[in-house]
Design a protein around this motif. Structure first.
Motif, PDB file in Angstrom:
ATOM      1  N   ARG A 397       0.805  -1.226   0.000  1.00 41.69           N
ATOM      2  CA  ARG A 397       0.000   0.000   0.000  1.00 41.69           C
ATOM      3  C   ARG A 397       0.836   1.273   0.000  1.00 41.69           C
ATOM      4  N   GLY A 398       2.106   1.196   0.431  1.00 37.61           N
ATOM      5  CA  GLY A 398       2.947   2.384   0.380  1.00 37.61           C
ATOM      6  C   GLY A 398       3.590   2.721   1.701  1.00 37.61           C
ATOM      7  N   VAL A 399       4.253   3.876   1.744  1.00 39.46           N
ATOM      8  CA  VAL A 399       4.985   4.358   2.917  1.00 39.46           C
ATOM      9  C   VAL A 399       4.036   5.141   3.813  1.00 39.46           C
ATOM     10  N   VAL A 400       4.106   4.905   5.129  1.00 35.11           N
ATOM     11  CA  VAL A 400       3.211   5.614   6.054  1.00 35.11           C
ATOM     12  C   VAL A 400       3.956   6.437   7.104  1.00 35.11           C
ATOM     13  N   LEU A 401       5.261   6.231   7.249  1.00 30.82           N
ATOM     14  CA  LEU A 401       6.043   6.998   8.229  1.00 30.82           C
ATOM     15  C   LEU A 401       7.410   7.290   7.650  1.00 30.82           C
ATOM     16  N   GLN A 402       7.790   8.572   7.611  1.00 29.47           N
ATOM     17  CA  GLN A 402       9.083   8.947   7.061  1.00 29.47           C
ATOM     18  C   GLN A 402       9.586  10.225   7.715  1.00 29.47           C
ATOM     19  N   LYS A 403      10.792  10.632   7.349  1.00 32.82           N
ATOM     20  CA  LYS A 403      11.476  11.749   7.999  1.00 32.82           C
ATOM     21  C   LYS A 403      10.677  13.047   7.899  1.00 32.82           C
ATOM     22  N   ARG A 404      10.995  13.951   8.802  1.00 31.77           N
ATOM     23  CA  ARG A 404      10.394  15.287   8.806  1.00 31.77           C
ATOM     24  C   ARG A 404      11.501  16.278   9.149  1.00 31.77           C
ATOM     25  N   LEU A 407      11.497  19.474  11.397  1.00 33.90           N
ATOM     26  CA  LEU A 407      11.532  19.333  12.850  1.00 33.90           C
ATOM     27  C   LEU A 407      12.771  18.572  13.318  1.00 33.90           C
ATOM     28  N   GLY A 408      13.684  18.314  12.396  1.00 35.28           N
ATOM     29  CA  GLY A 408      14.899  17.601  12.753  1.00 35.28           C
ATOM     30  C   GLY A 408      14.703  16.113  12.949  1.00 35.28           C
ATOM     31  N   HIS A 431      11.578   4.325  16.553  1.00 34.90           N
ATOM     32  CA  HIS A 431      12.770   5.101  16.901  1.00 34.90           C
ATOM     33  C   HIS A 431      13.098   6.076  15.771  1.00 34.90           C
ATOM     34  N   ARG A 432      13.927   7.026  16.112  1.00 37.30           N
ATOM     35  CA  ARG A 432      14.425   8.019  15.155  1.00 37.30           C
ATOM     36  C   ARG A 432      15.816   8.419  15.623  1.00 37.30           C
ATOM     37  N   PHE A 433      16.552   9.121  14.783  1.00 36.64           N
ATOM     38  CA  PHE A 433      17.818   9.676  15.249  1.00 36.64           C
ATOM     39  C   PHE A 433      17.512  10.577  16.450  1.00 36.64           C
ATOM     40  N   ALA A 434      18.321  10.447  17.515  1.00 35.67           N
ATOM     41  CA  ALA A 434      18.116  11.319  18.674  1.00 35.67           C
ATOM     42  C   ALA A 434      18.195  12.778  18.227  1.00 35.67           C
ATOM     43  N   VAL A 435      17.245  13.581  18.660  1.00 34.50           N
ATOM     44  CA  VAL A 435      17.192  14.994  18.299  1.00 34.50           C
ATOM     45  C   VAL A 435      17.930  15.786  19.377  1.00 34.50           C
ATOM     46  N   PRO A 436      18.935  16.630  19.019  1.00 36.32           N
ATOM     47  CA  PRO A 436      19.269  17.028  17.654  1.00 36.32           C
ATOM     48  C   PRO A 436      20.523  16.371  17.083  1.00 36.32           C
ATOM     49  N   ALA A 437      21.246  15.581  17.867  1.00 38.02           N
ATOM     50  CA  ALA A 437      22.591  15.181  17.443  1.00 38.02           C
ATOM     51  C   ALA A 437      22.736  13.672  17.271  1.00 38.02           C
ATOM     52  N   GLY A 438      21.647  12.975  16.966  1.00 38.95           N
ATOM     53  CA  GLY A 438      21.706  11.534  16.866  1.00 38.95           C
ATOM     54  C   GLY A 438      22.173  11.021  15.519  1.00 38.95           C
ATOM     55  N   ASN A 439      22.273   9.709  15.427  1.00 38.63           N
ATOM     56  CA  ASN A 439      22.641   9.044  14.178  1.00 38.63           C
ATOM     57  C   ASN A 439      22.136   7.615  14.257  1.00 38.63           C
ATOM     58  N   GLY A 440      22.678   6.741  13.419  1.00 39.58           N
ATOM     59  CA  GLY A 440      22.155   5.384  13.345  1.00 39.58           C
ATOM     60  C   GLY A 440      22.436   4.495  14.526  1.00 39.58           C
ATOM     61  N   THR A 457      -7.366   1.802   4.806  1.00 39.44           N
ATOM     62  CA  THR A 457      -5.945   2.069   4.629  1.00 39.44           C
ATOM     63  C   THR A 457      -5.434   2.884   5.817  1.00 39.44           C
ATOM     64  N   ILE A 458      -4.123   2.843   6.021  1.00 37.53           N
ATOM     65  CA  ILE A 458      -3.521   3.593   7.127  1.00 37.53           C
ATOM     66  C   ILE A 458      -3.219   5.017   6.679  1.00 37.53           C
ATOM     67  N   ALA A 459      -3.649   5.980   7.463  1.00 36.59           N
ATOM     68  CA  ALA A 459      -3.349   7.377   7.151  1.00 36.59           C
ATOM     69  C   ALA A 459      -1.871   7.634   7.420  1.00 36.59           C
ATOM     70  N   PRO A 460      -1.246   8.544   6.670  1.00 34.52           N
ATOM     71  CA  PRO A 460       0.154   8.872   6.946  1.00 34.52           C
ATOM     72  C   PRO A 460       0.360   9.247   8.415  1.00 34.52           C
ATOM     73  N   ILE A 461       1.366   8.645   9.027  1.00 40.28           N
ATOM     74  CA  ILE A 461       1.673   8.931  10.425  1.00 40.28           C
ATOM     75  C   ILE A 461       2.510  10.209  10.485  1.00 40.28           C
ATOM     76  N   VAL A 462       2.092  11.150  11.305  1.00 39.03           N
ATOM     77  CA  VAL A 462       2.790  12.422  11.401  1.00 39.03           C
ATOM     78  C   VAL A 462       3.750  12.356  12.585  1.00 39.03           C
ATOM     79  N   PRO A 463       5.066  12.256  12.329  1.00 41.88           N
ATOM     80  CA  PRO A 463       6.016  12.212  13.450  1.00 41.88           C
ATOM     81  C   PRO A 463       6.065  13.557  14.163  1.00 41.88           C
ATOM     82  N   THR A 464       6.022  13.534  15.471  1.00 40.05           N
ATOM     83  CA  THR A 464       6.018  14.775  16.249  1.00 40.05           C
ATOM     84  C   THR A 464       7.287  14.899  17.064  1.00 40.05           C
ATOM     85  N   PRO A 465       7.669  16.123  17.407  1.00 41.66           N
ATOM     86  CA  PRO A 465       8.930  16.321  18.125  1.00 41.66           C
ATOM     87  C   PRO A 465       8.845  15.852  19.571  1.00 41.66           C
TER      88      PRO A 465
END
Length: 465
Positions: A397-404, A407-408, A431-440, A457-465
């Motif tokens: 069905r596609g991508v539902v969660l991706q970078k933003r 907001l870093g 999980h995500r890269f730790a904000v603001p100085a994270g990595n893999g 279908t799943i609505a796009p997930i909006v990542p929040t800070p």
């Protein structure tokens, strides 16, 4: 087989050596995790802060600049070298660490040396309610202010030294304003679930070079906001005979009146192979014990890495094990939850699949979700497919969660999904890269809402800070 000394055991040895110091009041202490400021005991009004990446003791008041308040605020997290101790992370993502006995603020290199230098074990301070911080790897030295600079000095059994090395943990000068991370510190690959009306979160402990974390922790909550840390539930060092490190991506399921923890592990010998194991407990917060004394799935048995297990139990009570990196597999588990028929293993790899399989069911439709790209890539993301059964066939069905990036937020992925005990409310942990100085390898865990459109279908997930 003799039990090896894992990181938790090493931490206890360190604390024991600290307690052997020539002062009767040096009892082990605990420190609350989360945002805090550290005030000097003998210089009230002066707080630990960083300035030009050096640790200092400076005055901070309500009239101080926003920058000064921020520089005097740290997030107390599980010790990078041991969960029995603590590390102190500044707002810019860097950690207090000692180098040449001077206290600096530096980015987490993920190495064993950095983790040890940035870990401090708490003992009772000079006055009630205060703590003194002993170095993890130099336990005869303590964090101490000297001429308003922070040093790591050898312990001295004097009233002056005890006062100079004691601090009160106070409310943070700069309170946390963002929703995430939901658990303080570096964690990844969260598995979220609900047992008996309470939410449980099982993540990978992060911040290790090569993702070499050796143990798992459990957290629980009633509201998805306030989380209780239940400590280490399985430590590869003493608890798993066939694995020392690479404690990756746990998943826990309740069945047969017990709790089963599925996990990945590797050896410290330099062998990069990863195996998949299963542990069992009578409690969702452990302790868990290795159920088999060997891997459930050995490395090399199937193509791709034997990592990222997930178990889905259907309405008929049948449980299915999913796993894979590069190739996605599924197999029905036997009733004992610790074995399966190899002849029933099925390859269900969709296009774009990298890892982190997850399956839920809603209104008769099965949702197969996974992560795409590499966890070190800011484009790490979550996609999904739907199907008529736990085995598929699957329609992407596609991508539902991706970078933003505004907001870093980079690399959001390796998710899990949980439904509230009542109603049709769903949440996603990832999980995500730790904000603001994270990595893999320096990632953090957060939770957001997951919603469905009218067509299922799943609505796009909006990542929040």
């Amino acid at each position: 087989m003799p039990r090896r000394t894992g990181p938790l055991g090493l931490a206890l040895l360190v604390i024991a050596s600290t307690l052997a110091l020539p002062v009767s009041s040096a009892a082990a202490a605990t420190v609350p995790t989360g945002a805090r400021s550290l005030e000097s005991v003998n210089f009230p009004g002066r707080f630990v802060r960083h300035l030009d990446h050096l640790g200092r003791l400076d005055p901070v008041t309500s009239g101080s600049t926003a920058q000064a308040k921020q520089d005097a605020t740290f997030t107390v997290v599980n010790g990078l070298a041991s969960p029995a101790c603590y590390s102190f992370q500044a707002a810019n993502g860097q950690f207090l660490r000692h180098r040449d006995y001077r206290v600096h603020l530096e980015a987490n290199a993920g190495t064993a040396q950095f983790r040890a230098d940035a870990t401090f074990c708490a003992v009772a301070g000079s006055v009630t309610g205060s703590v003194s911080l002993a170095s993890f790897n130099l336990p005869d030295r303590r964090l101490r202010h000297r001429d308003y600079e922070l040093w790591l000095d050898p312990y001295q059994d004097t009233a002056q030294f005890r006062a100079d090395s004691s601090f009160r943990l106070t409310a943070p000068w700069t309170p946390k304003t963002t929703k995430g991370p939901v658990i303080p510190g570096l964690f990844a690959d969260p598995h979220i679930t609900n047992f008996n009306g309470r939410y449980y979160l099982y993540p990978t402990t992060d911040g290790y070079a090569g993702w070499a974390s050796p143990y798992y922790k459990a957290f629980s909550s009633t509201d998805l906001v306030n989380w209780t840390d239940h400590g280490v539930i399985l430590d590869h060092g003493p608890d798993v005979s066939w694995a020392d490190n690479s404690a990756w991506a746990p998943a826990v399921v309740a069945k047969n009146g017990r709790y089963y923890l599925y996990f990945s592990g590797g050896a410290a010998s330099g062998d990069t192979a990863k195996h998949l194991g299963v542990a069992v407990s009578d409690s969702p917060t452990g302790p868990f014990r290795d159920a088999l004394g060997r891997p459930l799935i050995r490395a090399g048995t199937y193509s791709g890495q034997a990592i990222d297990p997930m178990v889905f139990t259907d309405d008929d009570g049948r449980s299915y094990l999913y796993w894979g990196n590069g190739t996605a597999y599924v197999v029905p588990l036997n009733a004992d939850m610790t074995s399966f028929d190899p002849a029933k293993v099925r390859d269900i790899t969709p296009t774009g699949y990298r890892e982190a399989s997850f399956v839920v069911k809603r209104n008769g439709t099965y949702y197969f979700m996974w992560s795409e790209n590499d966890t070190r890539d800011e484009d790490y993301r979550v996609a999904y497919a739907t199907g008529p059964s736990p085995l598929g066939p699957w329609t992407k069905r596609g991508v539902v969660l991706q970078k933003r990036l505004d907001l870093g937020i980079k690399g959001p992925g390796h998710h899990s999904v949980v439904k509230a005990p009542t109603g049709d409310t769903w949440h996603v942990a990832y999980h995500r890269f730790a904000v603001p100085a994270g990595n893999g390898t320096n990632r953090e865990v957060t939770v957001d809402r997951l919603t469905f459109n009218a067509d299922g279908t799943i609505a796009p997930i909006v990542p929040t800070p």
